[in-house]
Design an enzyme around this catalytic site. Sequence first.
Site, mmCIF file in Angstrom:
data_model
loop_
_atom_site.group_PDB
_atom_site.id
_atom_site.type_symbol
_atom_site.label_atom_id
_atom_site.label_comp_id
_atom_site.label_asym_id
_atom_site.label_seq_id
_atom_site.Cartn_x
_atom_site.Cartn_y
_atom_site.Cartn_z
ATOM 1 N N ASP A 33 0.863 -1.184 0.000
ATOM 2 C CA ASP A 33 0.000 0.000 0.000
ATOM 3 C C ASP A 33 0.896 1.230 0.000
ATOM 4 O OD1 ASP A 33 0.802 0.448 2.735
ATOM 5 O OD2 ASP A 33 -0.673 -1.081 3.316
ATOM 6 N N ASP A 89 0.485 -11.447 1.031
ATOM 7 C CA ASP A 89 0.652 -10.237 1.830
ATOM 8 C C ASP A 89 -0.403 -10.281 2.922
ATOM 9 O OD1 ASP A 89 1.084 -7.697 2.855
ATOM 10 O OD2 ASP A 89 -0.195 -6.741 1.346
ATOM 11 N N GLY A 325 -32.447 -30.461 -28.483
ATOM 12 C CA GLY A 325 -33.467 -29.615 -29.083
ATOM 13 C C GLY A 325 -34.809 -29.752 -28.404
ATOM 14 N N SER A 356 -29.310 -34.175 -24.466
ATOM 15 C CA SER A 356 -30.407 -33.259 -24.196
ATOM 16 C C SER A 356 -31.765 -33.877 -24.569
ATOM 17 C CB SER A 356 -30.166 -31.935 -24.929
ATOM 18 O OG SER A 356 -30.935 -30.903 -24.363
ATOM 19 N N ASP A 643 -25.817 -30.231 -19.425
ATOM 20 C CA ASP A 643 -26.207 -30.536 -20.791
ATOM 21 C C ASP A 643 -25.035 -30.237 -21.727
ATOM 22 O OD1 ASP A 643 -27.351 -30.623 -23.328
ATOM 23 O OD2 ASP A 643 -29.208 -29.671 -22.685
#
Length: 812
Positions: A33, A89, A325, A356, A643
Amino acid sequence: MAGVRSAGSYQEEVAPNLLSVRVIRARNIPWADWTSNADCYVCLWLPTATNEHSRTKTIANSSNPVWEETFQFKICGNVKNVMHLTLHDEDTISQNDALYTVLFDVGNVPIGKALRKTFLLNSKGKEDLEVEFKMQTIPSRPEKLLTNSVLVSREVSCLEVCIDKQKIPEHLHGKGLVLTVKNSGQKTHKMMLNPVDVPNHIESRCFHCIKKWEPELIANIEDVITIKDSPYGTLTVPLQSLSVGKEEKVELYASPAKPLELKLSAKDCTQKLDIRLGFDICSEEKNFLHKRSKVIAAALKKVLKLDRDLKEHEIPLIAITTTGGGTRAMTSLYGTLSGLKKLNLLDCVSYITGASGSTWAITKLYEDAEWSQKDLAVPIEDARRNVTKNKSSAFSLDRLSFYRDELNKRAEQGYKTSFTDFWGLLIESMFHDGVNETKLSDQQKALVRGQNPLPLCLAMNVKHIENTTVDFKEWCEFSPYEVGLLKYGAFIRSEQFGSEFFMGRLTKRLPESRICYLQGLWSNIFSISLMDAWYAAVSSDNFWHRFTRDNIQDLDGEEALRKKRTSPNLTSRLVKPAGLFGNTVREMLTNRPIDGEHHNFLKGFQIHKDYCQHKGFVAWEDTQLDNCPNQLTPSTEELCLVDSAYYINASFPPLLRKERKVDIILSFDYGLTGQFQSVEQTHSYCTQQDISFPKIELSKKDLENPKECHVFTNSGKPDVPVILHFPLVNDTFREFKAPGVKRSPEEMEDGVVPLSGMFTPYNLLNLTYNEQSFNQLLNLAEYNVQNSEELILQTLRDAIAQKQKSWTGTTD
């Protein structure tokens, strides 16, 4: 090392080594920082040696921290030992930042010599991390490994912890007993200390552990304050202190009052695995093919009008592959199979694969063990009735209550329930009459005489979060005999899918799922992530992909990089995290809020040191994570199965396994657009993976006006299957209601099938058709097959001639 090879897997004996890792220092670490230097520590993780992470002390406010700390790991040299060294860190307010991670293959450390490595952390700067590695042999009994050269199963011990519910001290009633074995497959169990009735009043929990990891049991009682060096509230027992095969009693004190008695039993697990390791097809499938060949020989003799019976080596292996489909794919597949049946070609087919929506038809058909030997009018009429019926009842309050009860019952059995299961129950309600009790293994009845083609359904294993499908995907096939992940050559019995495994051993058997839950899995397009949706929409993920992915660099130098093409398995890599903002965006884009997680049957397996050289693995590895063995599927708790259709809407992969030796693939594409997309994408994928697949050469005419059937072949290459591709097109069907039979003027309307346009009834999300739409699509799919009869028959003749030629050449 000794090795005894058998079919698919073999045994190796390996003595363990001791790895010492000395974390020396880091240099030139930038400011964390605006006010101070970084507060650095190094975290070490070697998951092939332990589940636990080790870490150095923190060096505060230093750009050049020096640790000089040594850590030791007992390792097995025949697995891929990749250590993660992460420079952090430390931050007391926010999350500790991971600045850099070095992945180092410790298998490259020579025995008996110190290897000092300086890892460059920034190619543009001077940041580096200095570490020394040393490997030495240790006197110990060799460990027996089982492997297929990709996965490694190590020796496993089982610890059983029992309590007698009748002997729980009263002051402990209602409290929870937490049992932890960090270096185990289960890691943690919790038991409630209530004197309830259980069988024999004994309640037990089991832990499965890698024997060489020397795990220990930690038992503690919740809500009991533990004080350092006090015997109360916690108990630690090294498993090595227990006698194998003998029950031992230990006592856990929560106070000076009566202790809780635990009974511990340790035993060695059998070396025999409940998983089949190997890339070949299983013996049951081979037996099926032998029986099916007799059916095919008779069918080919009849349909080709041959003057003699074909010998087994002359019979081409023919397969049907389909796309997804939804209802469109289901309806079209019924038409496809009807067309093949009327041409007497269905008995010529050995396999039928689905993804599917096409799996909805497949699973329904295989409820009847003789379906392909019967008239298909009955199952088609059943499909017509279910497709055209109103689906609103599937969402009634009664049905929703039923779904809730079913999911609760499934969770009680031990399954991980999700939206995928709910979707499967919806499919059952919409397309099935009542509760379907059939299971995947029940389909074996349809194969006992070789009377039907063998069905294979496809899913894709992906990462739940952080990785897109482009980053990581693995093909998972389901047959009535087995479920397996192709890349690893690992298969379980179909009735065991969903059960719990560790290191190839079945640890908890669950009841086999009803088929509807698999239908939900195979067709769960809802599991798509935002990143995948972006990729599917524009076929490019370059911007978001590069923006959110960790930066990975090879650290082996130019010579190793030149070898990357032949051996991608380099020694070390540097990972620069994407950063807080990048990680936040990535999680948002890659999260799959509606996925389906299942117990990982590869859990616990380790990766063989030579996995990258195995042809079976190489054929299916295709993502950056395949070079990071610690991030592969065996290291995960669950499978995330989705799928496969939204990556490549096809089901080719099971048929492209070289062990199946498929000669002809009848490819049926039920997409409304991109009629050649499924074969083109598969060809592109197979070209990258060096998998045999014919060239997809298309003319401008083919693209503008696709025919009912297109043939793709690589002439003169017998290992490459011939593809007969059937896109869903409305071509000559407009004028002909059957091959050679023209439509009358009154019948012309039936030939106009609305496959395109905004108002097509066949869009993916439409689950209900009217009767006319159903009949038109069914008849179109049937006609397209029948109108291609001569093309199919000629391909069969050519394949037989090629088989005869190859056999003659072999015998000569």
